[in-house]
Design an enzyme around this catalytic site. Structure first.
Site, PDB file in Angstrom:
ATOM      1  N   HIS A  30       0.844  -1.201   0.000  1.00  0.00           N
ATOM      2  CA  HIS A  30       0.000   0.000   0.000  1.00  0.00           C
ATOM      3  C   HIS A  30       0.878   1.250   0.000  1.00  0.00           C
ATOM      4  O   HIS A  30       1.771   1.386   0.843  1.00  0.00           O
ATOM      5  CB  HIS A  30      -0.913   0.012   1.223  1.00  0.00           C
ATOM      6  CG  HIS A  30      -1.973  -1.054   1.199  1.00  0.00           C
ATOM      7  ND1 HIS A  30      -3.253  -0.811   0.755  1.00  0.00           N
ATOM      8  CD2 HIS A  30      -1.931  -2.361   1.551  1.00  0.00           C
ATOM      9  CE1 HIS A  30      -3.967  -1.931   0.845  1.00  0.00           C
ATOM     10  NE2 HIS A  30      -3.180  -2.884   1.326  1.00  0.00           N
ATOM     11  N   ASP A  32       0.168   4.339   0.851  1.00  0.00           N
ATOM     12  CA  ASP A  32       0.051   5.168   2.047  1.00  0.00           C
ATOM     13  C   ASP A  32       0.564   4.460   3.297  1.00  0.00           C
ATOM     14  O   ASP A  32       0.660   5.081   4.365  1.00  0.00           O
ATOM     15  CB  ASP A  32      -1.391   5.638   2.257  1.00  0.00           C
ATOM     16  CG  ASP A  32      -2.403   4.512   2.219  1.00  0.00           C
ATOM     17  OD1 ASP A  32      -2.039   3.394   1.808  1.00  0.00           O
ATOM     18  OD2 ASP A  32      -3.568   4.750   2.606  1.00  0.00           O
ATOM     19  N   GLY A 189     -10.337  -2.046   2.571  1.00  0.00           N
ATOM     20  CA  GLY A 189     -11.204  -1.614   3.649  1.00  0.00           C
ATOM     21  C   GLY A 189     -11.799  -2.804   4.381  1.00  0.00           C
ATOM     22  O   GLY A 189     -11.417  -3.952   4.151  1.00  0.00           O
ATOM     23  N   HIS A 216      -9.013  -7.967  -1.708  1.00  0.00           N
ATOM     24  CA  HIS A 216      -8.695  -8.272  -0.309  1.00  0.00           C
ATOM     25  C   HIS A 216      -9.747  -9.261   0.206  1.00  0.00           C
ATOM     26  O   HIS A 216     -10.937  -8.953   0.246  1.00  0.00           O
ATOM     27  CB  HIS A 216      -8.751  -7.008   0.547  1.00  0.00           C
ATOM     28  CG  HIS A 216      -7.516  -6.182   0.528  1.00  0.00           C
ATOM     29  ND1 HIS A 216      -7.202  -5.332  -0.513  1.00  0.00           N
ATOM     30  CD2 HIS A 216      -6.502  -6.059   1.434  1.00  0.00           C
ATOM     31  CE1 HIS A 216      -6.052  -4.711  -0.241  1.00  0.00           C
ATOM     32  NE2 HIS A 216      -5.594  -5.138   0.936  1.00  0.00           N
ATOM     33  N   GLU A 219      -8.608 -12.093   5.051  1.00  0.00           N
ATOM     34  CA  GLU A 219      -7.752 -11.417   6.029  1.00  0.00           C
ATOM     35  C   GLU A 219      -8.588 -11.061   7.250  1.00  0.00           C
ATOM     36  O   GLU A 219      -8.383 -11.585   8.339  1.00  0.00           O
ATOM     37  CB  GLU A 219      -7.115 -10.156   5.442  1.00  0.00           C
ATOM     38  CG  GLU A 219      -6.215  -9.429   6.444  1.00  0.00           C
ATOM     39  CD  GLU A 219      -5.834  -8.028   5.991  1.00  0.00           C
ATOM     40  OE1 GLU A 219      -4.788  -7.532   6.460  1.00  0.00           O
ATOM     41  OE2 GLU A 219      -6.579  -7.419   5.204  1.00  0.00           O
ATOM     42  N   ASP A 326       2.800  -5.583   2.625  1.00  0.00           N
ATOM     43  CA  ASP A 326       1.540  -4.923   2.948  1.00  0.00           C
ATOM     44  C   ASP A 326       1.758  -3.438   3.216  1.00  0.00           C
ATOM     45  O   ASP A 326       1.329  -2.601   2.431  1.00  0.00           O
ATOM     46  CB  ASP A 326       0.851  -5.612   4.123  1.00  0.00           C
ATOM     47  CG  ASP A 326      -0.637  -5.291   4.215  1.00  0.00           C
ATOM     48  OD1 ASP A 326      -1.185  -4.766   3.230  1.00  0.00           O
ATOM     49  OD2 ASP A 326      -1.247  -5.578   5.253  1.00  0.00           O
TER      50      ASP A 326
END
Length: 383
Positions: A30, A32, A189, A216, A219, A326
């Site tokens: 990711h 960010d 999200g 995703h 998880e 990640d």
């Protein structure tokens, strides 16, 4: 067979430097969650955003402690800080450029970076302007690496946030930029309560335009989330996907006198069998999976450790697994470090670690010819 945590850390420290010089592939990272702490401090000062500390090492340690706290709320705190400084084209461009340079320094030659443009509009950027700014930074980073005779290729994965219901908008954004750096689509999200079926029309639109998707799943939620990612999300890959191991049952074990260890017989349920037999790639992030509790159900007791991770079982059973970071800033990891930890935990040699690179590359959204060229580079170096 697994090794103790202390032995693993010692072996990992010795192996990581060697691995840093070998070509690697990163599919689940990711943007960010991978900002340099020094850059975060500088940009926060410029926009008037308050951080827990102004010291880069202390800031990194703060995020690592939060990640290891067992609290998802504390784990996610870092993103409130990084998002605060990633709201202008100039800052997005800088973060993206440094992202590429940092990966290249760790030996990564191919990466797909995911991020949600919808989270970067607080100061008036349009979605297209945000994507263009990140792509400009990625291009600058790739050019800077090439000038030093390095090789790295990076593509964007446009993510839609499940809780915001802007998936249709994000799909159209990805399609508009598919020939300018965007290679695929993702939803991120909270998994629970926001299944891919909520966005079935968006995934149908992607499929009709033949733009690939990773989802995703497995998880923060279990088997039904994985199933829905495959059915409604038409996922070519699963982000994390580790809870597919919940569909694997150990039916008996017996000692192997020659090997000196137990041999387990297992039974795969329909979801696990589909994922294994179709070779749906699992974008596994070992340290993150421990920190977020994704593997908590596999721990025999207490707080989960890396040795509890089903990664090795999945690999031994023929699942298509890859290794990822990640969020490098949040978890305080590198791809070389993650590979070294796995090697120490599950006693892998370079041959197994090379397998994970080829698995990831062959499952990437890169074109066939480009994959073949990079695969040859990886195989030659790892031999």
């Amino acid at each position: 067979m697994t090794s103790s945590a202390s032995d693993v850390r010692t072996a990992a420290a010795q192996l990581e430097e060697q691995l840093r010089n070998l070509p690697k592939v990163s599919l689940h990272d990711h943007l960010d969650g991978s900002v340099r702490p020094e850059t975060l401090i500088e940009l926060s000062a410029a926009v008037g955003h308050e951080l827990p500390t102004q010291d880069p090492e202390e800031l990194s340690e703060h995020f690592r402690q939060n990640a290891n706290s067992g609290s998802l709320e504390q784990y996610l705190e870092a993103f409130t800080h990084t998002a605060a400084v990633m709201q202008t084209a100039q800052n997005l461009r800088r973060v993206a450029k440094e992202y590429v340079e940092d990966l290249a320094a760790d030996g990564v030659i191919y990466s797909e970076v995911r991020w949600a443009p919808e989270q970067h509009q607080q100061q008036g950027l349009s979605l297209d302007e945000a994507v263009e700014a990140v792509q400009a930074g990625l291009n600058e980073g790739m050019e800077a690496v090439a000038e030093k005779d390095g090789v790295i290729v990076v593509g964007q994965l446009v993510s839609a946030m499940r809780q915001s219901d802007r998936a249709d908008e994000a799909v159209e954004l990805a399609l508009r930029h598919r020939d300018q750096g965007v290679v695929g689509f993702d939803i991120a999200g909270p998994e629970a309560g926001f299944p891919p079926s909520r966005f079935a029309d968006a995934f149908t639109r992607l499929a009709s335009e033949m733009l690939p998707a990773t989802v995703h799943a497995g998880e923060g939620d279990g088997l039904e989330s994985v199933r829905d990612a495959l059915v409604s999300g038409r996922a070519q890959r699963l982000g994390h996907g580790v809870r597919v191991a919940e569909d694997i049952t150990v039916i008996e074990s017996e000692p192997d006198s020659e090997a000196g260890e137990e041999v387990f017989q297992v039974e795969l349920g329909p979801v696990a069998r589909w994922v294994r037999d179709r070779q749906i790639h699992l974008e596994v992030s070992p340290t993150s999976n421990v920190q977020t509790g994704a593997i908590a159900g596999f721990a025999e007791s207490g707080k989960p450790e890396l040795s509890d991770h089903p990664f090795d079982m999945l690999y031994q059973l023929g699942f298509n697994v890859g290794v990822n970071t990640d969020n490098r800033l949040v978890s305080g990891v590198t791809l070389s470090g993650e590979l070294a930890l796995l090697a120490g935990t599950f006693e892998y040699g370079l041959a197994e670690l090379a397998d994970f690179q080829i698995n990831a590359l062959e499952s990437s959204f890169l074109g066939y010819e480009e994959r073949e060229a990079l695969a040859a580079m990886i195989l030659e170096a790892w031999q």
